[in-house]
Design an enzyme around this catalytic site. Structure first.
Site, mmCIF file in Angstrom:
data_model
loop_
_atom_site.group_PDB
_atom_site.id
_atom_site.type_symbol
_atom_site.label_atom_id
_atom_site.label_comp_id
_atom_site.label_asym_id
_atom_site.label_seq_id
_atom_site.Cartn_x
_atom_site.Cartn_y
_atom_site.Cartn_z
ATOM 1 N N ASP A 131 -37.990 -59.702 -44.123
ATOM 2 C CA ASP A 131 -38.937 -59.790 -45.239
ATOM 3 C C ASP A 131 -39.040 -58.467 -45.990
ATOM 4 O OD1 ASP A 131 -39.483 -62.390 -44.742
ATOM 5 O OD2 ASP A 131 -41.567 -62.128 -44.145
ATOM 6 N N ASP A 190 -39.977 -58.771 -31.576
ATOM 7 C CA ASP A 190 -40.320 -57.955 -32.742
ATOM 8 C C ASP A 190 -39.259 -56.879 -32.941
ATOM 9 O OD1 ASP A 190 -42.528 -59.410 -33.319
ATOM 10 O OD2 ASP A 190 -43.983 -58.005 -32.490
ATOM 11 N N ASP A 192 -39.015 -53.735 -32.848
ATOM 12 C CA ASP A 192 -38.867 -52.560 -31.974
ATOM 13 C C ASP A 192 -38.627 -52.943 -30.518
ATOM 14 O OD1 ASP A 192 -41.550 -53.538 -32.127
ATOM 15 O OD2 ASP A 192 -42.198 -51.833 -30.937
ATOM 16 N N ASP A 284 -49.501 -65.921 -33.000
ATOM 17 C CA ASP A 284 -48.998 -66.113 -31.643
ATOM 18 C C ASP A 284 -50.071 -66.705 -30.721
ATOM 19 O OD1 ASP A 284 -50.552 -63.842 -31.805
ATOM 20 O OD2 ASP A 284 -48.986 -62.459 -31.177
#
Length: 527
Positions: A131, A190, A192, A284
């Site tokens: 994004d 995610d 990282d 989530d």
């Protein structure tokens, strides 16, 4: 009597003789302020007891679970599933989703780790959901995907022109791709997060051997926990979350909040729960609660860790905590009736969801930490008419703190700093909780937590050279400074007119607000 005289004498000196302010204070002090403060003490006492009882209960459960070796994931027979997969070459199709937004520092780490997982290349699709609004970052991410594709990895680069729905929107649109329909499971990481090569081998067998299982969640391992004091203190809080809260939820109710990453979902369960929704900033947790109400079960694997990065700047951490506090409160508001009227789960599980999971941990914990320890106790120093029991002000919080901090023994010597910093952060969490409950401004604010990745060392090493070039305004946080002034005044007043030792706590807590208020916490990266 001496304290009362000191209080009024102090007000006389401030406002002068029989001024209107002192007259008004005399009128409202006994009939209004004192009863209101006394009621606040009772409410905070009740909340403290609720929080303490919840901590004791979880401590007892985790003690039994660990001593008797009753961790839920050890009950599942997954060895046969692993052997069957290897013998029959019956690897299920797995989709790996990596949502990202301008992740210049860490995109290579997450993509590389996902593409290096040991699973047949024809049975895994790595989907990078970009994004990014920075065109240069987008080009770098796309080039990285092409590089792995040239090595034989089945990787798809997907980007959106709109950030509609933020992370939930990206994940939802990713599942709508034609090739995603061929996948039986979806792993989410995610930007990282760096899973080990055997991650799928240690998670997928659970789902294959247990058809009622919807989610397998791994814990987080922090690669930069020793970077600064801020990351060490975060580690203490998150270790308790994973070692106790997630483990207890998994072992007793087969439910816990999905952490949004480092987990594998069964596609059927995800669709059955209604898929990803962007009605809150904790998509989530929203998905996990809806799946649980449909009767699906979860399992937390405590001995499987996925490397990731903690926010090392105070600005990034504050935005993250706003989202993590505002989102659950807002979700509680939206799902309260749905949980109450759900007929597929037991009354015991409903009670756990409403009382323990949402009310005590997501609302009461933030309120009591800030309002009691940073507002009510200082106010009781200024108004000696209201008596504060020591067991509420000292003993209960001390025991609660020990139960929290014991999960990170290597940082136990930092417990005082952790307490003071948690009280400072509780101000932001309580504010965010109120915003979420009443759906006021910033309720849908989504600011991606900035990661420094490998660049953190370079930025931190050059910090001292850039420090004097930055403007002081960039570092100042007015709310913390105002709280510092209030607590400092209360501590001085207690030294002059009090008969207890509250000034010791009030003074060091005011210093904690001072340090944070002037930005001397975490890694500092000038704008």
């Amino acid at each position: 009597m001496k304290r009362d005289f000191g209080l009024f004498h102090d007000h006389h000196r401030l406002f002068g003789g029989d001024g209107m302010v002192i007259a008004l204070w005399r009128c409202i002090r006994v009939p209004v302020v004192v009863p209101l403060l006394r009621a606040s003490v009772y409410v905070c006492t009740a909340m403290s007891v609720m929080l303490f009882a919840e901590r004791v209960y979880m401590a007892m459960v985790i003690l039994v679970v660990k001593v008797l070796r009753l961790k839920r994931y050890t009950k599942y027979r997954v060895e046969n599933a692993r052997k069957k997969i290897e013998a029959n070459k019956s690897h299920p199709m797995v989709l790996v989703q990596i949502p990202m937004f301008n992740e210049k520092e860490v995109y290579r780490l997450s993509i590389g780790a996902a593409c290096s997982m040991s699973w047949p290349s024809n049975k895994i699709i790595v989907q990078v959901l970009d994004d990014s609004t920075d065109l240069s970052v987008r080009e770098m991410v796309e080039q990285e995907c092409r590089s792995w594709e040239s090595k034989g990895v089945h990787i798809k680069y997907e980007f959106r022109t709109s950030r509609s729905g933020y992370k939930a929107g990206a994940l939802r649109e990713g599942l709508e791709k034609p090739y995603a329909g061929d996948c039986e499971f979806v792993a989410i990481f995610d930007a990282d997060f760096q899973p080990d090569p055997d991650y799928l081998w240690r998670t997928i067998p659970f789902l294959l051997s247990n058809p009622d299982l919807a989610l397998v969640q791994a814990r987080w391992k922090f690669v930069n926990a020793d970077e600064c004091m801020l990351t060490r203190l975060q580690e203490m809080s998150l270790d308790y979350h994973f070692s106790v809260e997630q483990e207890v939820g998994s072992s007793t109710y087969s439910f816990f909040g999905f952490n949004g990453t480092a987990g594998v979902w069964r596609m059927q369960a995800l669709a059955n729960a209604g898929g990803w929704k962007d009605r809150t900033t904790v998509e989530d947790m929203d998905l996990a609660v809806r799946a649980s109400l449909k009767g699906w079960k979860f399992v937390f694997i405590g001995d499987l860790s996925v490397k990731n990065e903690l926010p090392s700047t105070f600005k990034a951490y504050r935005f993250q905590q706003h989202r993590w506090s505002c989102g659950p409160a807002n979700l509680f508001r939206k799902m309260f009736k749905e949980i109450i009227y759900c007929k597929r789960v037991s009354a015991w599980k409903k009670f756990h969801l409403i009382y323990a999971f949402f009310f005590v941990r997501k609302i009461v914990a933030h309120f009591v930490t800030f309002f009691f320890y940073c507002v009510i106790i200082p106010a009781c120093v200024l108004l000696p008419d209201v008596r504060l029991p020591k067991f509420v002000a000292v003993y209960i919080p001390s025991a609660t703190t020990l139960l929290n901090a014991i999960c990170t023994p290597r940082s136990f010597h930092l417990i005082i700093f952790w307490i003071l910093f948690e009280n400072v952060m509780a101000m932001h969490r309580a504010k965010a909780t109120i915003i979420g409950l009443f759906e006021t401004n910033r309720v849908y604010e989504w600011i991606v937590t900035a990661k420094l990745g490998n660049a953190s060392r370079n930025k931190s090493s050059s910090r001292s050279q850039k420090r004097y070039q930055c403007h002081i305004v960039e570092r100042i946080h007015m709310m913390e400074i105002l709280m510092d002034i209030f607590l400092l005044y209360c501590s001085i007043y207690d030294i002059m007119f009090g008969h207890d030792l509250f000034y010791v706590y009030l003074f060091i807590q005011s210093m904690a607000f001072f340090i944070v208020g002037f930005g001397y916490v975490g890694v500092y990266v000038p704008n």
